[in-house]
Each structure stands twice: as C-alpha cells, then as structure tokens.
Design a protein around this motif. Structure first.
Motif, PDB file in Angstrom:
ATOM      1  N   PHE A  18       0.862  -1.181   0.000  1.00  0.00           N
ATOM      2  CA  PHE A  18       0.000   0.000   0.000  1.00  0.00           C
ATOM      3  C   PHE A  18       0.899   1.231   0.000  1.00  0.00           C
ATOM      4  N   PRO A  19       0.984   1.936  -1.140  1.00  0.00           N
ATOM      5  CA  PRO A  19       1.936   3.047  -1.279  1.00  0.00           C
ATOM      6  C   PRO A  19       1.377   4.391  -0.812  1.00  0.00           C
ATOM      7  N   GLY A  20       2.272   5.369  -0.765  1.00  0.00           N
ATOM      8  CA  GLY A  20       1.888   6.705  -0.336  1.00  0.00           C
ATOM      9  C   GLY A  20       1.040   7.458  -1.335  1.00  0.00           C
ATOM     10  N   HIS A  21       1.014   7.011  -2.579  1.00  0.00           N
ATOM     11  CA  HIS A  21       0.179   7.607  -3.628  1.00  0.00           C
ATOM     12  C   HIS A  21      -0.246   6.485  -4.571  1.00  0.00           C
ATOM     13  N   GLY A  22      -1.469   6.563  -5.062  1.00  0.00           N
ATOM     14  CA  GLY A  22      -1.922   5.582  -6.037  1.00  0.00           C
ATOM     15  C   GLY A  22      -2.418   4.292  -5.411  1.00  0.00           C
ATOM     16  N   PRO A  23      -2.738   3.315  -6.262  1.00  0.00           N
ATOM     17  CA  PRO A  23      -3.383   2.092  -5.786  1.00  0.00           C
ATOM     18  C   PRO A  23      -2.420   1.089  -5.178  1.00  0.00           C
ATOM     19  N   ALA A  24      -2.984   0.162  -4.410  1.00  0.00           N
ATOM     20  CA  ALA A  24      -2.210  -0.966  -3.892  1.00  0.00           C
ATOM     21  C   ALA A  24      -1.841  -1.892  -5.050  1.00  0.00           C
ATOM     22  N   ALA A  25      -0.802  -2.699  -4.839  1.00  0.00           N
ATOM     23  CA  ALA A  25      -0.350  -3.624  -5.876  1.00  0.00           C
ATOM     24  C   ALA A  25       0.402  -4.770  -5.214  1.00  0.00           C
ATOM     25  N   MET A  26       0.865  -5.713  -6.031  1.00  0.00           N
ATOM     26  CA  MET A  26       1.586  -6.878  -5.524  1.00  0.00           C
ATOM     27  C   MET A  26       3.081  -6.726  -5.791  1.00  0.00           C
ATOM     28  N   LEU A  27       3.903  -7.121  -4.821  1.00  0.00           N
ATOM     29  CA  LEU A  27       5.346  -7.021  -5.001  1.00  0.00           C
ATOM     30  C   LEU A  27       5.825  -7.840  -6.188  1.00  0.00           C
ATOM     31  N   GLY A  28       5.212  -9.004  -6.412  1.00  0.00           N
ATOM     32  CA  GLY A  28       5.630  -9.841  -7.532  1.00  0.00           C
ATOM     33  C   GLY A  28       5.473  -9.149  -8.870  1.00  0.00           C
ATOM     34  N   ASP A  29       4.383  -8.414  -9.028  1.00  0.00           N
ATOM     35  CA  ASP A  29       4.172  -7.689 -10.283  1.00  0.00           C
ATOM     36  C   ASP A  29       5.236  -6.634 -10.487  1.00  0.00           C
TER      37      ASP A  29
END
Length: 218
Positions: free
Chosen positions: A190-201
């Motif tokens: 969960f980053p400071g800006h923008g959407p959550a994502a997966m580390l693998g991606d």
C-alpha cells in the motif's frame, strides 16, 4: 485479521492509512496528511482505537496533519531520525509546495529504527529502513498478513522521486531490490500515492527497478 483503510488527502493526493487489528481494535495511523475529519472517520465501522502515528518519512504531504492528529488523539508520533530535519522544516516545506495555512515544526516523540517491531493486536509490523526517496524513508511490513506499507519508496508501476534533498536513486533501487522484493511476490503493498499492488508484479515489470527495467537504470 489485519484491516487496512485509506483516505486520499491533500493537494498531492496522498494516501493516509489506518492499519488495525480486527480482533482487538488497536490501530495506528500512517502518514496523516490533513483532512482529519475524513481520516478519523476510517475508525468506523469497528471502533478502531489509534494508539500511535507512524510516519514513513517527513515530506509535507505525508505529515501536514500530524500535529493536529497528535492534539486530537493524544498519541505520540514516530519517524526515522534521518528525517527529523524534514519535520523541523515543515513551515519551509509548506511555503515551498504551496500548502495553505499555518504550519509549525513538528517534534516526534520517538525515532524508529530498522528491524524494530511494532505490536498491533495479534499482528506485528517490522520497520524496514529504505532510504532513497529520503534518507529516513521507512516501510512497515506485517508478515502474518503479507501486507506492506511502502510510503513513497515503491508505487504501482513506479518508484518515489529522488530529486529532493537526501534523495538518491541508487539507494532507492537497492532498498527496493534488497529489502522489499525479497519479502515475497505474494505481498500486497500500500503506497503513499496511487493504488495498492503486488510485489511480484513490480519485481517482474516495474520499469525502474523490475526485471524489465529500462537500460540506464540501476
């Protein structure tokens, strides 16, 4: 169950997070960037009780609501010592980036360090010092929940800027590749800006630090 809720606040669309244990209701507030009524509304449903303020770094868009949050909640805030100077310079930061209102220097009650563990009900968050965006940038990893709060170190499809004082792209790339990617492809961040994502991606395809990084990037 670890609960992560967010509010997008301020002129830079910063993500403020409430991270709480669903069983005990204990929570921490990450990077309060203003608009406190909206942010504190994240405590419901569930009646979450915020016990501390965790700052991933000291840039104005992530800390502009911290002083007010401290006053309203009566809880301490913490940051890495390397970013304490950014808190001292909050008035100058506000003028530089056009934040409206009166801002005063902010004093942190404590300084977290790399490897420190923060208990949150049945969960434990581990502090990861990830310099590059700033000297004191840190992430918070909840291994049991495979959840990472990444601040401005890593974004979905991008990375944090390194052109501000204390920024260094080489350090940033090393932080991500040596500390974040090894946490596992199945970790959601969960980053400071923008959407959550997966580390693998990001490990596979991030254009700056992934396996397919453009030539010229470390």
């Amino acid at each position: 169950m670890l609960v992560v809720r967010s509010a997008v606040v301020g002129p830079f669309a910063e993500n403020t997070y409430l991270v709480g244990d669903g069983e005990t209701g204990e929570a921490l507030l990450v990077d309060p960037g203003g608009e406190l009524p909206r942010v504190l509304a994240l405590c419901e449903p569930g009646g979450f009780r915020i016990t501390r303020l965790f700052l991933t770094h000291g840039h104005i868009d992530h800390v502009s609501g911290c002083a007010e949050a401290k006053r309203l909640l009566g809880v301490p805030c913490q940051v890495h010592r390397e970013d304490a100077g950014w808190l001292d310079a909050i008035p100058q930061q506000a003028r530089m980036f056009g934040f409206e209102g009166a801002f005063e220097p902010l004093a942190a009650e404590r300084f977290h360090v790399d490897g420190e563990e923060i208990a949150l009900g049945e969960h434990v968050g581990r502090v990861l010092h990830t310099p590059g965006h700033s000297r004191g940038s840190c992430c918070l990893f909840f291994e049991k929940a495979a959840t990472l709060i990444s601040g401005d170190t890593l974004f979905a499809g991008s990375v944090g800027r390194t052109d501000l004082p204390g920024g260094d792209f080489g350090e940033l790339a090393r932080s991500i590749r040596e500390k974040l990617f090894p946490l596992g492809d199945g970790v959601r961040f969960f980053p400071g800006h923008g959407p959550a994502a997966m580390l693998g991606d990001e490990r596979r395809a991030n254009p700056f630090v992934g396996e397919g990084a453009r030539p010229g990037f470390l």
